[in-house]
Design a protein around this motif. Structure first.
Motif, PDB file in Angstrom:
ATOM      1  N   GLN A  64     -53.955 -10.416  40.240  1.00 30.82           N
ATOM      2  CA  GLN A  64     -53.612  -9.033  39.436  1.00 30.82           C
ATOM      3  C   GLN A  64     -54.276  -7.924  40.030  1.00 30.82           C
ATOM      4  O   GLN A  64     -53.730  -6.843  39.708  1.00 30.82           O
ATOM      5  CB  GLN A  64     -54.246  -9.396  38.023  1.00 30.82           C
ATOM      6  N   VAL A  65     -55.310  -7.845  40.616  1.00 32.20           N
ATOM      7  CA  VAL A  65     -55.926  -6.749  41.515  1.00 32.20           C
ATOM      8  C   VAL A  65     -55.136  -6.355  42.354  1.00 32.20           C
ATOM      9  O   VAL A  65     -54.659  -5.030  42.525  1.00 32.20           O
ATOM     10  CB  VAL A  65     -57.188  -6.952  41.803  1.00 32.20           C
ATOM     11  N   VAL A  66     -54.393  -7.444  43.164  1.00 29.30           N
ATOM     12  CA  VAL A  66     -53.459  -6.993  44.331  1.00 29.30           C
ATOM     13  C   VAL A  66     -52.587  -6.621  43.875  1.00 29.30           C
ATOM     14  O   VAL A  66     -51.982  -5.371  44.430  1.00 29.30           O
ATOM     15  CB  VAL A  66     -53.494  -8.227  45.155  1.00 29.30           C
ATOM     16  N   GLU A  67     -51.922  -6.919  42.623  1.00 36.19           N
ATOM     17  CA  GLU A  67     -50.621  -6.538  42.287  1.00 36.19           C
ATOM     18  C   GLU A  67     -50.749  -4.959  41.642  1.00 36.19           C
ATOM     19  O   GLU A  67     -49.900  -4.079  41.791  1.00 36.19           O
ATOM     20  CB  GLU A  67     -49.961  -7.082  41.131  1.00 36.19           C
ATOM     21  N   SER A  68     -51.884  -4.491  41.084  1.00 33.33           N
ATOM     22  CA  SER A  68     -52.101  -3.394  40.699  1.00 33.33           C
ATOM     23  C   SER A  68     -52.442  -2.459  41.704  1.00 33.33           C
ATOM     24  O   SER A  68     -52.412  -1.106  41.413  1.00 33.33           O
ATOM     25  CB  SER A  68     -53.472  -3.326  39.731  1.00 33.33           C
ATOM     26  N   ARG A  69     -52.546  -2.817  42.829  1.00 31.17           N
ATOM     27  CA  ARG A  69     -52.842  -1.691  43.732  1.00 31.17           C
ATOM     28  C   ARG A  69     -51.860  -1.704  45.004  1.00 31.17           C
ATOM     29  O   ARG A  69     -51.786  -1.120  45.956  1.00 31.17           O
ATOM     30  CB  ARG A  69     -54.129  -2.301  44.820  1.00 31.17           C
ATOM     31  N   ARG A  70     -50.514  -2.157  44.630  1.00 34.14           N
ATOM     32  CA  ARG A  70     -49.462  -2.248  45.418  1.00 34.14           C
ATOM     33  C   ARG A  70     -48.980  -0.595  45.399  1.00 34.14           C
ATOM     34  O   ARG A  70     -49.092   0.072  44.528  1.00 34.14           O
ATOM     35  CB  ARG A  70     -48.363  -3.203  45.046  1.00 34.14           C
ATOM     36  N   SER A  71     -48.166  -0.548  46.392  1.00 33.95           N
ATOM     37  CA  SER A  71     -47.628   0.872  46.462  1.00 33.95           C
ATOM     38  C   SER A  71     -46.872   1.408  45.523  1.00 33.95           C
ATOM     39  O   SER A  71     -45.993   0.496  45.014  1.00 33.95           O
ATOM     40  CB  SER A  71     -46.886   0.938  48.076  1.00 33.95           C
ATOM     41  N   VAL A  72     -46.997   2.400  45.104  1.00 36.39           N
ATOM     42  CA  VAL A  72     -46.224   3.151  43.837  1.00 36.39           C
ATOM     43  C   VAL A  72     -44.901   3.947  44.485  1.00 36.39           C
ATOM     44  O   VAL A  72     -44.862   4.310  45.753  1.00 36.39           O
ATOM     45  CB  VAL A  72     -47.128   4.223  43.255  1.00 36.39           C
ATOM     46  N   ARG A  73     -43.880   4.059  43.934  1.00 31.37           N
ATOM     47  CA  ARG A  73     -42.789   4.683  44.604  1.00 31.37           C
ATOM     48  C   ARG A  73     -42.154   5.472  43.524  1.00 31.37           C
ATOM     49  O   ARG A  73     -41.276   6.607  43.899  1.00 31.37           O
ATOM     50  CB  ARG A  73     -41.542   3.584  44.909  1.00 31.37           C
ATOM     51  N   ARG A  74     -42.646   5.593  42.279  1.00 26.17           N
ATOM     52  CA  ARG A  74     -42.404   6.446  41.279  1.00 26.17           C
ATOM     53  C   ARG A  74     -43.348   7.040  40.284  1.00 26.17           C
ATOM     54  O   ARG A  74     -44.109   6.064  39.805  1.00 26.17           O
ATOM     55  CB  ARG A  74     -40.968   6.073  40.540  1.00 26.17           C
ATOM     56  N   PHE A  75     -43.691   8.333  40.003  1.00 29.36           N
ATOM     57  CA  PHE A  75     -44.537   8.775  39.103  1.00 29.36           C
ATOM     58  C   PHE A  75     -43.847   9.432  37.961  1.00 29.36           C
ATOM     59  O   PHE A  75     -42.788   9.733  38.096  1.00 29.36           O
ATOM     60  CB  PHE A  75     -45.663   9.483  39.755  1.00 29.36           C
ATOM     61  N   THR A  76     -44.433   9.388  36.886  1.00 28.92           N
ATOM     62  CA  THR A  76     -44.059  10.398  35.554  1.00 28.92           C
ATOM     63  C   THR A  76     -44.522  11.834  35.990  1.00 28.92           C
ATOM     64  O   THR A  76     -45.100  12.000  36.943  1.00 28.92           O
ATOM     65  CB  THR A  76     -44.782   9.835  34.494  1.00 28.92           C
ATOM     66  N   ASN A  77     -43.914  12.654  35.029  1.00 21.30           N
ATOM     67  CA  ASN A  77     -44.331  14.086  35.190  1.00 21.30           C
ATOM     68  C   ASN A  77     -45.727  14.333  34.270  1.00 21.30           C
ATOM     69  O   ASN A  77     -45.715  15.605  34.465  1.00 21.30           O
ATOM     70  CB  ASN A  77     -43.153  14.937  34.999  1.00 21.30           C
ATOM     71  N   THR A  78     -46.379  13.298  34.119  1.00 20.15           N
ATOM     72  CA  THR A  78     -47.689  13.767  33.448  1.00 20.15           C
ATOM     73  C   THR A  78     -48.739  14.346  34.224  1.00 20.15           C
ATOM     74  O   THR A  78     -48.875  13.933  35.206  1.00 20.15           O
ATOM     75  CB  THR A  78     -47.966  12.486  32.886  1.00 20.15           C
TER      76      THR A  78
END
Length: 250
Positions: free
Chosen positions: A23-37
């Protein structure tokens, strides 16, 4: 270890510990899209302060952070200097830079902060030894050639000098490694506040350095995009090869 005995990431986990780690590994995987918050300024400043506390192997601090506050520079950076989609949606864009020209600045800062305290000669000599030889950084002169010759003679007699700072390339590698720890601190701090981050690969360093007016002694170690992760912001499943193919006990 046989192949059927290994715990590959492609096989089901067998213990709560492995499940938690996955679960830790999955939570640290590369992000490709953010919100505008938006990220509040106070939060960003606190994260930068925490990042400055990165562990270091000496009294020197080679890292700096360049936060893109200018909308024009940020737009230019995303359009002309980067090819990663995550940069387009990141709320904040930060360059983590290693410097190899600030040894004298650190020594001067000590003198300014402690004007009434005599600085021991050992401290002054410590900083003096960290300054790369003129022969390796500037125009050649008699003193630089003498230093270079003395260094080579000592190495022939006593072997390698017991210091990692006797070439400019060593200084650059040392500064880069320590700066990478500061970048990791920044990403962890952002996540502690509930935001996410993504190290940007594939950026054009020369073009980015021109945009930020950085000199030849500055080295961009990492570009970080930060923001709130979108629901579909994580990359899809990535396959991993079997452990037995890559772990060798020797």
């Amino acid at each position: 270890m046989g192949q059927n005995e290994s715990d590959s990431l492609m096989t089901p986990t067998h213990t709560p510990h492995l499940q938690a780690f996955r679960q830790v590994v999955e939570s640290r995987r590369s992000v490709r899209r953010f919100t505008n918050t938006p990220i509040p300024d106070a939060v960003l400043e606190d994260c930068l302060r925490l990042a400055m506390m990165a562990p270091n192997s000496s009294n020197l601090q080679p890292w700096e952070f360049y936060v893109f506050d200018s909308a024009d520079k940020r737009k230019h950076a995303v359009k002309n200097c980067m090819n990663q989609n995550a940069a387009k949606t990141a709320v904040r864009l930060i360059a983590v830079v290693a410097r190899t020209d600030n040894w004298h600045a650190h020594a001067q800062q000590i003198l300014q902060e402690y004007p009434d305290t005599p600085v021991p000669k050992k401290v002054k000599s410590y900083y003096a030894k960290l300054v790369p030889m003129d022969f390796l950084r500037g125009p050649m002169n008699v003193l630089s050639v003498a230093k270079w010759g003395a260094t080579q003679a000592i190495r022939q007699v006593k072997g390698p000098i017991k210091s990692p700072y006797y070439t400019f390339e060593d200084v650059k590698n040392w500064a880069t490694n320590n700066t990478a720890l500061a970048a990791e601190n920044l990403m962890l701090a952002l996540r502690a506040y509930g935001f996410d981050s993504c190290p940007m690969g594939g950026f054009d360093e020369p073009a980015m350095k021109r945009l930020l007016n950085l000199g030849k002694d500055h080295h961009i170690v990492m570009m970080i995009g930060a923001g709130e992760r979108a629901d579909n912001g994580i990359y899809e499943t990535q396959f991993r090869f079997n452990q037995a193919q890559f772990v060798h006990h020797v």
